[in-house]
Write a protein that holds these residues in place. Structure first.
Motif, PDB file in Angstrom:
ATOM      1  N   THR A 120      30.737 -13.803  27.569  1.00 34.64           N
ATOM      2  CA  THR A 120      30.143 -12.490  27.778  1.00 34.64           C
ATOM      3  C   THR A 120      29.134 -12.138  26.702  1.00 34.64           C
ATOM      4  N   ALA A 121      28.222 -11.231  27.058  1.00 31.73           N
ATOM      5  CA  ALA A 121      27.274 -10.710  26.072  1.00 31.73           C
ATOM      6  C   ALA A 121      27.918  -9.677  25.163  1.00 31.73           C
ATOM      7  N   LYS A 122      29.053  -9.143  25.569  1.00 32.47           N
ATOM      8  CA  LYS A 122      29.748  -8.169  24.734  1.00 32.47           C
ATOM      9  C   LYS A 122      30.102  -8.801  23.388  1.00 32.47           C
ATOM     10  N   SER A 123      30.095  -8.024  22.316  1.00 33.71           N
ATOM     11  CA  SER A 123      30.442  -8.575  21.010  1.00 33.71           C
ATOM     12  C   SER A 123      31.802  -9.253  21.078  1.00 33.71           C
ATOM     13  N   HIS A 124      31.957 -10.295  20.289  1.00 31.06           N
ATOM     14  CA  HIS A 124      33.169 -11.108  20.382  1.00 31.06           C
ATOM     15  C   HIS A 124      34.438 -10.277  20.174  1.00 31.06           C
ATOM     16  N   GLY A 125      34.441  -9.426  19.140  1.00 29.73           N
ATOM     17  CA  GLY A 125      35.624  -8.628  18.857  1.00 29.73           C
ATOM     18  C   GLY A 125      35.983  -7.689  19.986  1.00 29.73           C
ATOM     19  N   HIS A 126      34.982  -7.035  20.571  1.00 26.60           N
ATOM     20  CA  HIS A 126      35.254  -6.116  21.671  1.00 26.60           C
ATOM     21  C   HIS A 126      35.633  -6.864  22.943  1.00 26.60           C
ATOM     22  N   ALA A 127      35.078  -8.059  23.125  1.00 26.34           N
ATOM     23  CA  ALA A 127      35.473  -8.865  24.278  1.00 26.34           C
ATOM     24  C   ALA A 127      36.950  -9.240  24.181  1.00 26.34           C
ATOM     25  N   VAL A 128      37.363  -9.704  23.016  1.00 24.04           N
ATOM     26  CA  VAL A 128      38.770 -10.058  22.807  1.00 24.04           C
ATOM     27  C   VAL A 128      39.661  -8.833  23.006  1.00 24.04           C
ATOM     28  N   ALA A 129      39.258  -7.709  22.435  1.00 22.70           N
ATOM     29  CA  ALA A 129      40.061  -6.489  22.551  1.00 22.70           C
ATOM     30  C   ALA A 129      40.188  -6.040  24.002  1.00 22.70           C
ATOM     31  N   THR A 130      39.110  -6.173  24.774  1.00 27.96           N
ATOM     32  CA  THR A 130      39.144  -5.777  26.181  1.00 27.96           C
ATOM     33  C   THR A 130      40.061  -6.681  26.982  1.00 27.96           C
ATOM     34  N   VAL A 131      39.941  -7.987  26.772  1.00 22.44           N
ATOM     35  CA  VAL A 131      40.801  -8.945  27.480  1.00 22.44           C
ATOM     36  C   VAL A 131      42.271  -8.695  27.138  1.00 22.44           C
ATOM     37  N   GLU A 132      42.549  -8.444  25.866  1.00 24.80           N
ATOM     38  CA  GLU A 132      43.932  -8.186  25.453  1.00 24.80           C
ATOM     39  C   GLU A 132      44.442  -6.860  26.022  1.00 24.80           C
ATOM     40  N   HIS A 133      43.583  -5.832  26.037  1.00 24.00           N
ATOM     41  CA  HIS A 133      43.980  -4.548  26.612  1.00 24.00           C
ATOM     42  C   HIS A 133      44.335  -4.700  28.085  1.00 24.00           C
ATOM     43  N   LEU A 134      43.564  -5.496  28.805  1.00 22.92           N
ATOM     44  CA  LEU A 134      43.822  -5.690  30.228  1.00 22.92           C
ATOM     45  C   LEU A 134      44.994  -6.625  30.486  1.00 22.92           C
ATOM     46  N   GLY A 135      45.306  -7.466  29.499  1.00 26.63           N
ATOM     47  CA  GLY A 135      46.377  -8.430  29.679  1.00 26.63           C
ATOM     48  C   GLY A 135      45.983  -9.615  30.541  1.00 26.63           C
ATOM     49  N   LEU A 136      44.692  -9.941  30.554  1.00 26.50           N
ATOM     50  CA  LEU A 136      44.229 -11.073  31.358  1.00 26.50           C
ATOM     51  C   LEU A 136      44.656 -12.385  30.697  1.00 26.50           C
ATOM     52  N   PRO A 137      45.334 -13.264  31.415  1.00 27.58           N
ATOM     53  CA  PRO A 137      45.864 -14.496  30.822  1.00 27.58           C
ATOM     54  C   PRO A 137      44.832 -15.624  30.776  1.00 27.58           C
ATOM     55  N   VAL A 138      43.717 -15.385  30.088  1.00 26.71           N
ATOM     56  CA  VAL A 138      42.690 -16.424  29.977  1.00 26.71           C
ATOM     57  C   VAL A 138      42.971 -17.297  28.756  1.00 26.71           C
ATOM     58  N   ASP A 139      42.375 -18.487  28.754  1.00 26.12           N
ATOM     59  CA  ASP A 139      42.639 -19.446  27.686  1.00 26.12           C
ATOM     60  C   ASP A 139      41.707 -19.294  26.491  1.00 26.12           C
ATOM     61  N   ALA A 140      40.515 -18.737  26.696  1.00 25.42           N
ATOM     62  CA  ALA A 140      39.560 -18.603  25.592  1.00 25.42           C
ATOM     63  C   ALA A 140      38.597 -17.469  25.898  1.00 25.42           C
ATOM     64  N   VAL A 141      38.066 -16.875  24.843  1.00 26.86           N
ATOM     65  CA  VAL A 141      37.068 -15.814  24.960  1.00 26.86           C
ATOM     66  C   VAL A 141      35.922 -16.134  24.018  1.00 26.86           C
ATOM     67  N   VAL A 142      34.705 -16.067  24.534  1.00 30.51           N
ATOM     68  CA  VAL A 142      33.514 -16.255  23.714  1.00 30.51           C
ATOM     69  C   VAL A 142      32.601 -15.058  23.954  1.00 30.51           C
ATOM     70  N   GLY A 143      32.260 -14.338  22.897  1.00 33.08           N
ATOM     71  CA  GLY A 143      31.387 -13.183  23.013  1.00 33.08           C
ATOM     72  C   GLY A 143      30.034 -13.415  22.385  1.00 33.08           C
ATOM     73  N   GLY A 144      29.119 -12.469  22.641  1.00 33.94           N
ATOM     74  CA  GLY A 144      27.814 -12.502  21.997  1.00 33.94           C
ATOM     75  C   GLY A 144      26.814 -13.453  22.610  1.00 33.94           C
ATOM     76  N   LEU A 145      27.024 -13.863  23.872  1.00 31.38           N
ATOM     77  CA  LEU A 145      26.100 -14.790  24.530  1.00 31.38           C
ATOM     78  C   LEU A 145      25.627 -14.185  25.843  1.00 31.38           C
ATOM     79  N   PHE A 146      24.327 -14.375  26.146  1.00 31.89           N
ATOM     80  CA  PHE A 146      23.751 -13.802  27.368  1.00 31.89           C
ATOM     81  C   PHE A 146      22.846 -14.818  28.038  1.00 31.89           C
ATOM     82  N   GLY A 147      22.790 -14.758  29.355  1.00 37.52           N
ATOM     83  CA  GLY A 147      21.887 -15.615  30.106  1.00 37.52           C
ATOM     84  C   GLY A 147      22.147 -17.084  29.836  1.00 37.52           C
ATOM     85  N   THR A 148      21.072 -17.837  29.660  1.00 36.39           N
ATOM     86  CA  THR A 148      21.228 -19.271  29.432  1.00 36.39           C
ATOM     87  C   THR A 148      21.948 -19.575  28.128  1.00 36.39           C
TER      88      THR A 148
END
Length: 220
Positions: A121-149
């Motif tokens: 996601t383009a969202k900042s890494h810390g906020h991306a992690v916090a959002t995924v954890e708040h939702l309880g989504l069981p994903v294996d990895a989170v990478v923030g700060g990336l957009f488009g290609t």
């Protein structure tokens, strides 16, 4: 959930058994963040006295924060306003985030197929992690700060064969990563626009993803 910093340095993972590795965008793909983002912009407008058309902001979610702020603030204030937005985001927007319809089912469909899931996601890494954890989504990895290609870096490092997103920039990311681009018409672009931009698959929403994935695996 294993998190990864943006821009590289992560270790590629093999898929569970023979299942696929699937990347997902976050905002308006897995997470409905519109209320929280709107509330942060309203707070920023109240603090600065600068008019911000929140409905307009929410109509074009996807690009990096600084791109949106440039519509409302002069160039010399972008860095300051981005820092203030991010300072407000954790307390205001993260608790207001909700899963998009079908989000949990889509992630579980990949896991049930023996695969891995990651958020890019383009969202900042810390906020991306916090959002995924708040939702309880069981994903294996989170990478923030990336957009488009730029998302292709993380997709390639994790060996993603499929990338799911709601924005035409997510279609670009999938193409750049040599992954199958699955678009969901739950963001700023409708199905026709996503298809015209070159999405390999266009679904109305994530609710259709498990059936599509099952069909793809049965055909392979």
């Amino acid at each position: 959930m294993r998190t990864a910093d943006p821009g590289g340095g992560t270790t590629p993972h093999a898929s569970r058994e023979d299942g696929p590795t699937v990347g997902f965008d976050l905002d308006l793909t897995l997470a409905d963040t519109r209320q929280g983002i709107g509330d942060v912009y309203r707070a920023l407008a109240a603090e600065t006295g600068v008019f911000i058309d929140v409905d307009e902001v929410l109509s074009r979610l996807g690009p990096p924060l600084e791109h949106e702020l440039a519509h409302w603030f002069p160039a010399e204030r972008i860095e300051e306003m981005a820092a203030r937005y991010r300072a407000l985001y954790g307390d205001i927007a993260v608790p207001a985030s909700k899963p998009m319809p079908g989000a949990f089912e889509a992630v579980e469909a990949v896991r049930a197929a023996g695969g891995r899931t990651l958020v890019v996601t383009a969202k900042s890494h810390g906020h991306a992690v916090a959002t995924v954890e708040h939702l309880g989504l069981p994903v294996d990895a989170v990478v923030g700060g990336l957009f488009g290609t730029g998302k292709a870096v993380a997709l390639r490092e994790h060996g993603a064969q499929i990338f799911v997103g709601d924005h035409i920039a997510d279609v670009d990311a999938a193409r750049a990563a040599a992954a199958l681009g699955v678009a969901v018409a739950t963001g700023p672009f409708d199905a026709a626009e996503l298809r015209a931009h070159g999405a390999d698959v266009v679904l109305p929403d994530l609710g259709a993803f498990p059936e599509w994935l099952a069909g793809r695996r049965a055909a392979s």
